[in-house]
Design an enzyme around this catalytic site. Sequence first.
Site, PDB file in Angstrom:
ATOM      1  N   ASP A 183      12.250   4.930  92.641  1.00 31.12           N
ATOM      2  CA  ASP A 183      12.666   5.907  91.635  1.00 31.12           C
ATOM      3  C   ASP A 183      13.701   5.220  90.759  1.00 31.12           C
ATOM      4  OD1 ASP A 183      11.081   7.586  93.107  1.00 31.12           O
ATOM      5  OD2 ASP A 183      12.734   8.498  94.195  1.00 31.12           O
TER       6      ASP A 183
ATOM      7  N   ASP B 252       6.521  19.893  95.894  1.00 31.52           N
ATOM      8  CA  ASP B 252       7.930  19.636  96.187  1.00 31.52           C
ATOM      9  C   ASP B 252       8.488  20.866  96.898  1.00 31.52           C
ATOM     10  OD1 ASP B 252       7.458  17.367  94.777  1.00 31.52           O
ATOM     11  OD2 ASP B 252       8.972  17.702  93.232  1.00 31.52           O
TER      12      ASP B 252
END
Length: 242
Positions: free
Chosen positions: A133, A11
């Site tokens: 998500d 990330d």
Amino acid sequence: MAKFEIYPAIDMRDGKCVRLVQGDYNQETVYGDSPFEMAKSFAAAGAKWIHMVDLDGAKAKTRINHEHVVKVAKELNVSVQVGGGIRTAEDIAYYLERGVDRVILGSVAVNNPAFTKEMLSIYGGEKIAIGLDARDGYVATDGWLETSSVQAVDLANELARHGAEVFIFTDISRDGMLSGPNTEAIAKLAEATGKEVIASGGVSNLADLKELREHPSEIGGAIVGKALYTNQFTLEDALKGE
């Protein structure tokens, strides 16, 4: 279905490797200054895929850390999937034309299903993954800052009918918490769509991976982030499937 894959995660924020807790930009830990060096270490450990997320891009709704992604795709012998800030046909073409293997559409899949279906028809379901998500079963968008009224399973079924082959499912409540994946929700999505579902969020130990790997719903793989960065287990052990 293809064998169960491990996707070590990178990330990126401000050009560094970071992890957030439940997507909270105020709860950040920096684990490295170079996404490329991190990817290189994952490749050396035997990873076949690397999962890269442009956190700045997800928030800004445009590509920001793309040069790090392209460098990994071009210079390392690994497959790369990327998400975060991918909103336009130009964004998708940018990555796929530069050696990235798979682009993840998340917020745009919810906010603009027609565009997503068009991209699936152009590039196919192996190149365009759908990132779902979810918070309490509903899809969250815009760097998890917004929760939609769309149920993850409903959106997945709709997009599967239009060529989607790969879904990445994150239970936001589990992400960065090392609390175990939501295997039940992941399996439900795999069973409902009949497509490959990659688990994301919550993997804390090798037993979690074993549970996902051996589930009868044939879960396609798992994205592993914080557990690797905090040395809960090694990538080598995860890849061995012990």
